[in-house]
Design a protein around this motif. Structure first.
Motif, mmCIF file in Angstrom:
data_model
loop_
_atom_site.group_PDB
_atom_site.id
_atom_site.type_symbol
_atom_site.label_atom_id
_atom_site.label_comp_id
_atom_site.label_asym_id
_atom_site.label_seq_id
_atom_site.Cartn_x
_atom_site.Cartn_y
_atom_site.Cartn_z
ATOM 1 N N SER A 42 120.922 90.406 70.889
ATOM 2 C CA SER A 42 120.548 90.990 72.183
ATOM 3 C C SER A 42 119.099 91.473 72.147
ATOM 4 N N GLU A 43 118.544 91.727 73.345
ATOM 5 C CA GLU A 43 117.213 92.327 73.415
ATOM 6 C C GLU A 43 117.306 93.743 72.853
ATOM 7 N N LYS A 44 116.327 94.125 72.053
ATOM 8 C CA LYS A 44 116.357 95.428 71.385
ATOM 9 C C LYS A 44 115.001 96.100 71.490
ATOM 10 N N SER A 45 114.984 97.383 71.199
ATOM 11 C CA SER A 45 113.703 98.093 71.152
ATOM 12 C C SER A 45 113.033 97.873 69.793
ATOM 13 N N LYS A 46 113.814 97.547 68.758
ATOM 14 C CA LYS A 46 113.305 97.244 67.411
ATOM 15 C C LYS A 46 114.030 96.020 66.867
ATOM 16 N N TYR A 47 113.294 95.120 66.228
ATOM 17 C CA TYR A 47 113.868 93.952 65.583
ATOM 18 C C TYR A 47 113.671 94.097 64.081
ATOM 19 N N THR A 48 114.704 93.772 63.312
ATOM 20 C CA THR A 48 114.686 93.963 61.860
ATOM 21 C C THR A 48 114.846 92.631 61.148
ATOM 22 N N CYS A 49 114.090 92.447 60.058
ATOM 23 C CA CYS A 49 114.200 91.229 59.252
ATOM 24 C C CYS A 49 115.502 91.264 58.454
ATOM 25 N N LYS A 50 116.245 90.155 58.497
ATOM 26 C CA LYS A 50 117.521 90.104 57.786
ATOM 27 C C LYS A 50 117.356 89.958 56.275
ATOM 28 N N TYR A 51 116.148 89.663 55.817
ATOM 29 C CA TYR A 51 115.924 89.509 54.385
ATOM 30 C C TYR A 51 115.409 90.785 53.713
ATOM 31 N N CYS A 52 114.518 91.513 54.381
ATOM 32 C CA CYS A 52 113.866 92.644 53.712
ATOM 33 C C CYS A 52 113.984 93.977 54.446
ATOM 34 N N GLY A 53 114.432 93.960 55.695
ATOM 35 C CA GLY A 53 114.593 95.203 56.435
ATOM 36 C C GLY A 53 113.368 95.670 57.199
ATOM 37 N N TYR A 54 112.264 94.935 57.131
ATOM 38 C CA TYR A 54 111.071 95.305 57.891
ATOM 39 C C TYR A 54 111.421 95.283 59.370
ATOM 40 N N SER A 55 110.905 96.244 60.140
ATOM 41 C CA SER A 55 111.205 96.227 61.569
ATOM 42 C C SER A 55 109.947 96.470 62.390
ATOM 43 N N THR A 56 109.989 95.924 63.604
ATOM 44 C CA THR A 56 108.894 96.042 64.557
ATOM 45 C C THR A 56 109.475 95.959 65.969
ATOM 46 N N ASN A 57 108.696 96.291 66.965
ATOM 47 C CA ASN A 57 109.222 96.320 68.330
ATOM 48 C C ASN A 57 109.151 94.972 69.048
ATOM 49 N N SER A 58 108.682 93.928 68.377
ATOM 50 C CA SER A 58 108.551 92.618 69.009
ATOM 51 C C SER A 58 109.097 91.535 68.085
ATOM 52 N N ILE A 59 109.961 90.685 68.619
ATOM 53 C CA ILE A 59 110.485 89.574 67.823
ATOM 54 C C ILE A 59 109.363 88.585 67.503
ATOM 55 N N GLN A 60 108.399 88.464 68.413
ATOM 56 C CA GLN A 60 107.267 87.570 68.194
ATOM 57 C C GLN A 60 106.413 88.053 67.025
ATOM 58 N N LEU A 61 106.167 89.334 66.948
ATOM 59 C CA LEU A 61 105.391 89.891 65.838
ATOM 60 C C LEU A 61 106.164 89.769 64.532
ATOM 61 N N LEU A 62 107.453 90.058 64.566
ATOM 62 C CA LEU A 62 108.282 89.975 63.364
ATOM 63 C C LEU A 62 108.231 88.580 62.761
ATOM 64 N N THR A 63 108.417 87.559 63.585
ATOM 65 C CA THR A 63 108.476 86.183 63.083
ATOM 66 C C THR A 63 107.109 85.589 62.752
ATOM 67 N N SER A 64 106.042 86.321 63.021
ATOM 68 C CA SER A 64 104.703 85.804 62.717
ATOM 69 C C SER A 64 104.221 86.193 61.321
ATOM 70 N N MET A 65 104.916 87.119 60.679
ATOM 71 C CA MET A 65 104.459 87.618 59.375
ATOM 72 C C MET A 65 105.331 87.099 58.233
ATOM 73 N N THR A 66 104.719 86.905 57.066
ATOM 74 C CA THR A 66 105.462 86.419 55.908
ATOM 75 C C THR A 66 106.326 87.526 55.321
ATOM 76 N N CYS A 67 107.431 87.104 54.721
ATOM 77 C CA CYS A 67 108.416 88.026 54.154
ATOM 78 C C CYS A 67 108.400 87.931 52.631
ATOM 79 N N PHE A 68 108.279 89.073 51.967
ATOM 80 C CA PHE A 68 108.221 89.070 50.502
ATOM 81 C C PHE A 68 109.588 88.853 49.862
ATOM 82 N N ARG A 69 110.667 88.888 50.644
ATOM 83 C CA ARG A 69 112.010 88.637 50.111
ATOM 84 C C ARG A 69 112.643 87.384 50.727
ATOM 85 N N HIS A 70 111.835 86.480 51.224
ATOM 86 C CA HIS A 70 112.343 85.259 51.851
ATOM 87 C C HIS A 70 113.100 84.429 50.809
#
Length: 83
Positions: A42-70
């Motif tokens: 669902s649409e949320k105020s915060k989106y969290t990475c399922k691999y490392c727990g990093y969160s941000t307020n935009s799904i676009q921003l979240l998916t643009s950054m590399t994950c150290f636990r990918h």
């Protein structure tokens, strides 16, 4: 009106049909080699990475950054939104 988002890049569309008919520049098999994938959460105020727990307020921003636990290795893939 509901918004629909791509799980790979965070692209926002007004319908699933529009979203899944367009090429995604962050598709796992390569830029523009596959279509957008519907984010089924669902649409949320915060989106969290399922691999490392990093969160941000935009799904676009979240998916643009590399994950150290990918799963492919540290910094070898992007964050993926948890449902």
């Amino acid at each position: 009106m509901a918004n629909f988002y791509c799980e790979y890049c965070g692209y926002k569309a007004t319908s699933v049909q529009i979203l899944t008919s367009m090429a995604c520049f962050r598709h796992p098999i390569g830029p523009n080699k596959g279509k957008h994938k519907l984010y089924e959460g669902s649409e949320k105020s915060k989106y969290t990475c399922k691999y490392c727990g990093y969160s941000t307020n935009s799904i676009q921003l979240l998916t643009s950054m590399t994950c150290f636990r990918h799963p492919d290795g540290p910094n070898k893939g992007k964050h993926a939104p948890a449902l």
